[in-house]
Design a protein around this motif. Structure first.
Motif, PDB file in Angstrom:
ATOM      1  N   LEU A 221     -17.198   8.096 -18.050  1.00 18.68           N
ATOM      2  CA  LEU A 221     -16.732   7.887 -19.200  1.00 18.68           C
ATOM      3  C   LEU A 221     -16.876   8.721 -20.374  1.00 18.68           C
ATOM      4  N   ARG A 222     -18.664   9.144 -20.539  1.00 17.47           N
ATOM      5  CA  ARG A 222     -19.040   9.979 -21.363  1.00 17.47           C
ATOM      6  C   ARG A 222     -18.458  11.513 -21.266  1.00 17.47           C
ATOM      7  N   ARG A 223     -18.224  11.918 -20.047  1.00 18.82           N
ATOM      8  CA  ARG A 223     -17.587  13.148 -19.896  1.00 18.82           C
ATOM      9  C   ARG A 223     -16.048  13.163 -20.285  1.00 18.82           C
ATOM     10  N   VAL A 224     -15.499  12.091 -20.344  1.00 17.37           N
ATOM     11  CA  VAL A 224     -14.120  11.972 -20.330  1.00 17.37           C
ATOM     12  C   VAL A 224     -13.959  11.804 -22.139  1.00 17.37           C
ATOM     13  N   CYS A 225     -14.494  11.194 -22.744  1.00 14.87           N
ATOM     14  CA  CYS A 225     -14.818  11.159 -24.178  1.00 14.87           C
ATOM     15  C   CYS A 225     -15.046  12.539 -24.847  1.00 14.87           C
ATOM     16  N   ARG A 226     -15.960  13.218 -24.212  1.00 16.22           N
ATOM     17  CA  ARG A 226     -16.204  14.521 -24.678  1.00 16.22           C
ATOM     18  C   ARG A 226     -15.086  15.561 -24.603  1.00 16.22           C
ATOM     19  N   SER A 227     -14.344  15.227 -23.490  1.00 15.37           N
ATOM     20  CA  SER A 227     -13.048  16.082 -23.291  1.00 15.37           C
ATOM     21  C   SER A 227     -12.301  15.645 -24.376  1.00 15.37           C
ATOM     22  N   ILE A 228     -11.919  14.478 -24.479  1.00 15.52           N
ATOM     23  CA  ILE A 228     -11.146  14.020 -25.670  1.00 15.52           C
ATOM     24  C   ILE A 228     -11.401  14.515 -26.893  1.00 15.52           C
ATOM     25  N   GLU A 229     -12.553  14.632 -27.172  1.00 14.48           N
ATOM     26  CA  GLU A 229     -13.023  14.882 -28.625  1.00 14.48           C
ATOM     27  C   GLU A 229     -12.686  16.697 -28.849  1.00 14.48           C
ATOM     28  N   ASN A 230     -12.749  17.280 -27.801  1.00 18.20           N
ATOM     29  CA  ASN A 230     -12.451  18.582 -27.773  1.00 18.20           C
ATOM     30  C   ASN A 230     -10.843  18.880 -28.172  1.00 18.20           C
ATOM     31  N   ARG A 231     -10.041  17.853 -27.863  1.00 22.92           N
ATOM     32  CA  ARG A 231      -8.482  18.249 -27.706  1.00 22.92           C
ATOM     33  C   ARG A 231      -7.971  17.133 -28.613  1.00 22.92           C
ATOM     34  N   LEU A 232      -8.605  16.353 -29.686  1.00 22.93           N
ATOM     35  CA  LEU A 232      -8.046  15.631 -30.733  1.00 22.93           C
ATOM     36  C   LEU A 232      -6.833  16.346 -31.399  1.00 22.93           C
ATOM     37  N   THR A 233      -6.797  17.656 -31.676  1.00 29.03           N
ATOM     38  CA  THR A 233      -5.937  18.161 -32.391  1.00 29.03           C
ATOM     39  C   THR A 233      -4.658  18.522 -31.749  1.00 29.03           C
ATOM     40  N   ASP A 234      -4.719  18.435 -30.367  1.00 32.09           N
ATOM     41  CA  ASP A 234      -3.700  18.646 -29.719  1.00 32.09           C
ATOM     42  C   ASP A 234      -2.881  17.529 -29.584  1.00 32.09           C
ATOM     43  N   PRO A 235      -1.467  17.466 -30.164  1.00 30.90           N
ATOM     44  CA  PRO A 235      -0.551  16.253 -30.142  1.00 30.90           C
ATOM     45  C   PRO A 235      -0.123  15.786 -28.757  1.00 30.90           C
ATOM     46  N   ASP A 236      -0.052  16.849 -27.814  1.00 33.60           N
ATOM     47  CA  ASP A 236       0.267  16.427 -26.437  1.00 33.60           C
ATOM     48  C   ASP A 236      -0.785  16.356 -25.371  1.00 33.60           C
ATOM     49  N   VAL A 237      -2.028  16.077 -25.948  1.00 35.18           N
ATOM     50  CA  VAL A 237      -3.126  15.616 -24.882  1.00 35.18           C
ATOM     51  C   VAL A 237      -2.592  14.328 -24.246  1.00 35.18           C
ATOM     52  N   ARG A 271      -9.917   7.516 -32.571  1.00 34.54           N
ATOM     53  CA  ARG A 271     -10.542   8.744 -32.812  1.00 34.54           C
ATOM     54  C   ARG A 271      -9.999   9.696 -34.003  1.00 34.54           C
ATOM     55  N   ARG A 272      -8.678   9.817 -33.610  1.00 35.24           N
ATOM     56  CA  ARG A 272      -7.996  10.665 -34.739  1.00 35.24           C
ATOM     57  C   ARG A 272      -7.714   9.796 -36.177  1.00 35.24           C
ATOM     58  N   LEU A 273      -7.823   8.523 -36.038  1.00 39.18           N
ATOM     59  CA  LEU A 273      -7.774   7.959 -37.185  1.00 39.18           C
ATOM     60  C   LEU A 273      -9.123   8.088 -37.890  1.00 39.18           C
ATOM     61  N   ASP A 274     -10.031   7.811 -37.254  1.00 40.25           N
ATOM     62  CA  ASP A 274     -11.478   8.119 -37.835  1.00 40.25           C
ATOM     63  C   ASP A 274     -11.557   9.556 -38.290  1.00 40.25           C
ATOM     64  N   PHE A 295      -1.163  15.582 -39.359  1.00 40.36           N
ATOM     65  CA  PHE A 295      -0.689  16.560 -38.205  1.00 40.36           C
ATOM     66  C   PHE A 295      -1.741  17.268 -37.946  1.00 40.36           C
ATOM     67  N   ARG A 296      -2.825  17.569 -38.496  1.00 40.60           N
ATOM     68  CA  ARG A 296      -3.999  18.487 -38.388  1.00 40.60           C
ATOM     69  C   ARG A 296      -4.830  17.711 -37.037  1.00 40.60           C
ATOM     70  N   TRP A 297      -4.769  16.459 -37.052  1.00 39.72           N
ATOM     71  CA  TRP A 297      -5.385  15.630 -35.928  1.00 39.72           C
ATOM     72  C   TRP A 297      -4.467  15.179 -34.994  1.00 39.72           C
ATOM     73  N   GLY A 298      -3.270  15.745 -34.680  1.00 37.62           N
ATOM     74  CA  GLY A 298      -2.416  15.154 -33.437  1.00 37.62           C
ATOM     75  C   GLY A 298      -1.340  14.305 -33.743  1.00 37.62           C
ATOM     76  N   PHE A 299      -1.154  13.864 -35.070  1.00 36.72           N
ATOM     77  CA  PHE A 299      -0.030  12.852 -35.182  1.00 36.72           C
ATOM     78  C   PHE A 299       1.151  13.515 -35.757  1.00 36.72           C
ATOM     79  N   ASN A 300       2.163  12.989 -35.028  1.00 40.25           N
ATOM     80  CA  ASN A 300       3.320  13.845 -35.346  1.00 40.25           C
ATOM     81  C   ASN A 300       4.350  13.115 -35.909  1.00 40.25           C
ATOM     82  N   ASP A 301       3.891  12.141 -36.679  1.00 39.94           N
ATOM     83  CA  ASP A 301       4.964  11.055 -37.306  1.00 39.94           C
ATOM     84  C   ASP A 301       3.980  10.495 -38.501  1.00 39.94           C
ATOM     85  N   ALA A 302       4.393  11.173 -39.832  1.00 45.20           N
ATOM     86  CA  ALA A 302       3.558  10.578 -40.952  1.00 45.20           C
ATOM     87  C   ALA A 302       3.588   8.970 -41.258  1.00 45.20           C
ATOM     88  N   ALA A 303       4.844   8.452 -40.862  1.00 42.55           N
ATOM     89  CA  ALA A 303       5.236   7.095 -41.418  1.00 42.55           C
ATOM     90  C   ALA A 303       4.216   6.340 -40.222  1.00 42.55           C
TER      91      ALA A 303
END
Length: 820
Positions: A221-237, A271-274, A295-303
Motif C-alpha cells: 500500500l505504501r508503494r502504491v501511494c508513492r506511485s500515485i504521488e508521483n502521478r497526481l498531475t496526470d489526469p489519465d492516471v 490527494r489532488r484536493l489537498d 487543471f495543474r493537479w489532474g482535474f479536467n472539469d472546473a465545476a
C-alpha cells in the motif's frame, strides 16, 4: 495541540512555578510531561508554537531532561491526526504500549495521538513535533502494520531528506508563518509517504504468500501511494497503470484501499484536493487562476472540482483563496497587523558566517490563565523573608580574606572566547579581593598612545611575521580555516583577564562580584606620560552601518579619545582625532578591508587623521567593564560577543564602581573573567563600540552556596542581576540562554534572530519574577508597579543577543537608605 502562542520560556517564572507553568504550556499543545525523580538540574523549557494555514500545529521544544507523554484524554481524538516526532538534539527512549525503542538525534517517529505513548528524554533536548490534521490516509499507512512504533528510516533516500527538512524547519522556525508552514506540511506528507514506501521496499521478503501478510500488504500500500504521488498531475492516471508499475493486480490494489475504508479513485481525488488547497494558499501562485490550479493537479472539469472542494473542506475555492494565510489575533495589540511575508531561503545549516548582521525575528510569547492555578503557591512565596542583597548578604567564611593581584600579560588573558577548560590564573576563597588589569582589544588603533612601552600590553598584542603572543582570538577554528582571518577567526573579540577559580563554587551557587574601584590605565610612552586614551570604532557591526547619509557608504570610522583620570565625579573624555578605516595588511599577510579581526595593527602611514573633531564635546566618563562572566556549561569555546545567562558582554555602564553583579555558577570554581573595559558608553552602544579604554578593577568575590540561599531570590537566579546603591537592574536579552534555546547552531543563529521586542519581553518577565519572588508582590501588583515606576532602557543592539534592562529604584519599595 491547540492555538498559536508563539514562544514560551520557563525563565519567565520563579523556580516554584516553573514545573506547573511548563505542564500548563504543554497541555495547550496536547502534551503532558513528568520529571525524573532524581533529576537535580534546574528545570528549563522553551516552546515555540505556530499553526499552519491548514490548522496543523508545529511546535519546537527545548528542555532539560523530562518525560513527554500523551495526555490522559488522548483516547477519543480524531482518527485522521498524525503526530510527527523529530528529535534534533538529545537522546532517550520512545514507547508505545509495550513496545519501545531508543531515539537519538536525527530520528523521526510517527505516533498515533489516540494511543498511549511516552518519550523519555534523558538529556537536554531539542525536538520538532508536528500534529498533522486531516492526514487520514497517512494514519492508515501507520496503523496497518504489525508494530505501533513507526520509525522513519532516515539513513537513506527520502527518509533522510525528511530529516533534513525537519532540521531546516527547526532552524528557521521563528520566521515561519502559517502560509509557509502550510506549504511545508504538504511536502512533508509526500516525503513521509515516499519514505515509508522505501522502508517497505527494504523489508519486502518477496514470499509468494505475502499477499496474506498484513505487514507486506502495508508495504504494498505504501508503494502504491508513492506511485500515485508521483502521478497526481496526470489526469489519465488509472488503477491499471499503477498496477502495471508495481506488478500487482488492480483487484488487489482495490482491496488494499478498501482496508482503509476508501477506494483508489477517492484517494487520488483527496490527494489532488489537498495539493490544490495548498496551492490556493500559496501567494507565489496568485497569478494563476483557480481553473489553472485545478487543471495543474489532474482535474479536467472546473465545476466538478469546485463542488468536490466545497464538499471536502466546507468552503469554496474562491473563498478559501481569499482567506488563506490570515491569522486570528491571539491577544489585543496596537497598530496594523504585520504582513505574513514568506521567509527568504538561506544556506544550509553550519555553512553561515558566524558574526553576521542581526536579522529581526518578530516573535512574541503569551501564556494566559495561570493566576488561579498558582495562587496558593504565590501566597507561600510572599511568606518567605527576602534576603537583602549588597552588604547584608555577605556569607560568613572561616578563611581570612586575602588580596590577589592579576597583572595583564599574554599568560593571564584569553581572547574572544569563554570556556570551562581554560586554566585558572589564580585561586581565591569567598570574600577575597582581586585587583585585575584589563586591556581593550582596540589598543592597536593607536599603538603609540595605548601599547608602546607598556610591557603587559606589548606582550598581549605582539604580532610579527613569526607569530602572535596570543594566537587564538575568538571561538572559531584555531587554523582559521573558515575565512582565513586568523586563529579563532575573530568569532569573539574581547581580551579577558582570568579566569579566577573560586574555591568551593559549584553549579547552583551564586557568585557575587562587588566592584570596589576602577582606574584607567595610563599611557607608558614618554610623550603621553600621565594620560590615558581610548578608541571608538563606528564599525560594520554597528546599528548605523547601513543607514548612513553621506559618502562614502558604507564606511568605518575610528575616533581616538583622551580620558581624564577618574579622580572626581566630573571627569570627561575629549576627542583627539578620527580616521576612516583603510584596508590593513596584518603581519601574516592577510588583508583586512574591514575591522573583521581583533588586534589588527593599524599602519598610521596609511590613514588620514582628522584633528579638531567633536571640538566642543566633553563626554562624561563612567568607567565600567563591558564583560564580566563566569564560564558557561557548554563544552566548546563560546563566542565572547553575545551575552547570556553566564553574564559576558552585557555592556551595561551601570556595572561601575560601587555596584554589584550576581551571576549563577554553572561549572566548578565558577571561573570568573573580566574584560572589554570602557571609559564611557551610551545606552545602545549604537555604532558598535564604547570608548574602549584599558582599565584596572578591584573586585571582591563572595560565594553564596545553594544551601544557604534556599527560599530567597538568589536561589532562583539563572541570569545576571545588577545592584547599585540606589537601584536594582534587571537585564533582559533576546534569548535569556541562547546556548540552550538555539541548540547546536546557537553561536551562529543568535546573530540572525535577536530583536528588541524579545529582549523587552524577557526584561519584563524577569522583572515581574523578581518583584514576585524577592518582594512578595502578587502578579497584579508587580505589573502595576512595573508600568508606573520601572524604567526600561536599551542596553545594546550590537552584541548579537540584544539587551533591554529594567531599572527599579530602591526607594519605591521603601529601601531605608533612600527617601521617596
Amino acid at each position: 495541540m491547540a492555538d498559536n502562542f508563539n514562544r514560551f520560556s520557563t525563565d519567565a517564572f520563579p523556580g516554584e512555578l516553573r514545573a506547573a507553568a511548563w505542564q500548563q504550556t504543554l497541555s495547550r499543545i496536547g502534551l503532558a510531561c513528568d520529571f525524573p525523580a532524581a533529576e537535580r538540574t534546574p528545570l528549563h523549557g522553551c516552546a515555540s508554537v505556530s499553526v499552519s494555514s491548514h490548522a496543523s500545529v508545529f511546535a519546537k521544544l527545548h528542555g532539560s531532561p523530562q518525560i513527554l507523554h500523551s495526555p490522559q484524554d488522548a483516547v477519543g481524538k480524531r482518527n485522521d491526526v498524525v503526530l510527527i516526532l523529530a528529535l534534533l538534539e538529545g537522546h532517550g527512549q520512545v514507547s508505545v504500549g509495550p513496545e519501545s525503542a531508543t531515539v537519538d538525534a536525527g530520528d523521526i517517529f510517527l505516533l498515533n495521538p489516540q494511543q498511549d505513548w511516552r518519550l523519555d528524554l534523558r538529556t537536554a533536548f531539542t525536538a520538532i513535533l508536528v500534529e498533522l490534521k486531516e492526514a487520514g490516509f497517512l494514519a492508515r499507512l501507520m496503523r496497518t502494520g504489525s508494530s505501533d512504533l513507526n520509525k522513519v528510516a532516515t539513513s537513506f533516500g527520502t527518509g533522510g531528506i525528511s530529516a533534513d527538512f525537519l532540521y531546516s524547519i527547526g532552524e528557521h522556525f521563528d520566521g515561519l508563518g502559517p502560509e509557509d508552514l502550510g506549504q511545508m506540511e504538504a511536502s512533508l506528507i509526500s516525503l513521509l509517504i515516499a519514505g515509508m514506501a522505501r522502508h517497505a521496499d527494504a523489508e519486502d521478503s518477496g514470499d509468494g504468500d505475502a499477499e496474506h501478510s498484513t505487514s507486506v500488504q502495508l508495504g504494498h500500500l505504501r508503494r502504491v501511494c508513492r506511485s500515485i504521488e508521483n502521478r497526481l498531475t496526470d489526469p489519465d492516471v488509472s488503477i491499471g497503470e499503477i498496477a502495471r508499475i508495481e506488478n500487482l493486480s488492480a483487484r488487489y490494489i482495490q482491496k488494499l484501499f478498501a482496508g482503509g475504508d476508501t477506494t483508489f479513485g477517492e484517494y487520488v481525488k483527496k490527494r489532488r484536493l489537498d495539493r490544490c488547497r495548498n496551492d490556493l494558499a500559496n501567494s507565489a501562485l496568485k497569478h494563476l487562476t483557480i481553473c489553472e490550479l485545478c487543471f495543474r493537479w489532474g482535474f479536467n472539469d472546473a465545476a466538478n472540482f469546485s463542488r468536490a472542494f466545497n464538499l471536502e473542506f466546507g468552503i469554496s475555492p474562491k473563498a478559501y483563496r481569499s482567506s488563506a494565510g490570515k491569522q486570528v489575533a491571539l491577544h489585543l495589540q496596537r497598530g496594523r497587523p504585520a504582513s505574513n511575508a514568506a521567509a527568504t531561503s538561506e544556506k544550509r545549516r553550519n555553512s553561515r558566517k558566524t558574526h553576521g548582521a542581526p536579522r529581526v525575528a518578530h516573535v512574541d510569547g503569551v501564556v494566559d490563565g495561570l493566576r488561579d492555578q498558582f495562587a496558593s503557591i504565590l501566597s507561600e512565596i510572599a511568606e518567605h523573608a527576602h534576603v537583602p542583597l549588597g552588604d547584608e548578604a555577605v556569607s560568613t567564611n572561616s578563611v581570612q580574606s586575602k588580596h590577589h593581584y592579576i597583572p595583564v600579560s599574554d599568560k593571564t588573558v584569553h581572547w574572544g572566547y569563554f570556556s570551562k577548560t581554560i586554566k585558572p590564573v589564580v585561586s581565591v576563597h569567598s570574600g577575597d579581593c582581586v585587583t585585575i588589569e584589563t586591556l581593550t582589544q582596540h589598543a592597536y588603533d593607536d599603538y603609540e598612545r595605548m601599547i608602546k612601552n607598556d610591557p603587559g600590553a606589548e606582550s598581549v598584542f605582539h604580532w610579527d611575521a613569526n607569530g602572535k603572543s596570543v594566537d587564538r582570538r575568538g571561538s572559531g577554528p584555531i587554523d582559521g580555516s573558515i575565512y582565513g582571518r586568523g586563529a579563532g577567526e575573530g568569532f569573539g573579540v574581547h581580551i579577558c583577564t582570568g579566569p579566577v577559580y573560586v574555591q568551593d563554587a559549584e553549579p547552583g551557587d551564586v557568585l557575587e562580584i562587588r566592584i570596589l574601584d576602577i582606574q584607567t590605565r595610563p599611557a607608558a610612552a614618554e610623550e603621553y606620560a600621565g594620560k590615558s586614551f581610548g578608541s571608538n570604532a563606528a564599525s560594520w557591526w554597528g546599528f548605523h552601518y547601513h543607514d548612513l547619509l553621506t559618502e562614502p557608504k558604507p564606511r568605518e570610522v575610528v575616533t581616538i579619545y583622551e580620558i581624564e583620570h577618574p579622580t572626581h565625579e566630573h571627569c570627561c573624555a575629549k576627542a583627539v582625532y578620527n580616521f576612516r578605516w583603510t584596508p590593513q595588511t596584518d603581519p601574516f599577510g592577510v588583508r583586512h578591508t574591514t575591522i573583521d579581526y581583533p588586534g589588527i595593527p593599524v599602519d598610521h602611514s596609511s590613514i588620514v587623521k582628522n584633528y579638531g573633531v567633536l571640538k566642543n564635546a566633553r563626554i562624561p566618563i563612567r568607567p565600567h567593564f563591558g564583560v564580566m562572566a563566569v564560564a558557561p556549561l557548554l563544552d566548546d569555546e563560546v563566542d565572547s560577543v553575545p551575552p547570556g545567562s553566564f553574564g559576558g558582554n552585557l555592556d551595561n555602564w551601570r556595572a561601575a564602581k560601587g555596584s554589584t553583579l550576581f551571576l549563577p555558577v554553572a561549572v566548578p570554581g565558577a571561573l570568573f573573567s573580566v574584560g572589554d573595559p570602557h571609559a564611557s558608553q551610551g545606552d545602545s552602544e549604537l555604532c558598535g563600540t564604547a570608548i574602549e579604554c584599558s582599565l584596572t578593577g578591584e573586585f571582591q568575590l563572595v560565594l553564596h552556596k545553594k544551601k544557604d540561599i534556599a527560599g530567597t531570590f538568589l536561589d532562583d537566579l539563572d541570569h545576571p542581576f545588577l545592584e547599585s546603591e540606589t537601584e536594582w537592574v534587571i537585564q533582559g536579552l533576546s534569548y535569556a540562554n541562547h546556548l540552550v534555546e538555539l541548540g547546536a547552531n546557537a553561536q551562529a543563529d543568535i546573530y540572525k534572530k535577536a530583536s528588541l521586542d524579545m529582549a523587552m519581553r524577557d526584561a519584563f518577565r524577569k522583572t515581574r519574577r523578581y518583584l514576585m519572588t524577592a518582594h512578595g508582590l502578587n502578579e497584579d501588583e508587580a505589573i502595576s508597579l512595573i508600568s508606573v515606576a520601572v524604567d526600561f532602557g536599551i542596553t545594546q543592539v550590537v552584541n548579537g543577543n540584544w539587551g533591554v534592562h529594567a531599572i527599579i529604584k530602591k526607594c519605591i519599595l521603601g529601601h531605608p537608605d533612600e527617601a521617596i
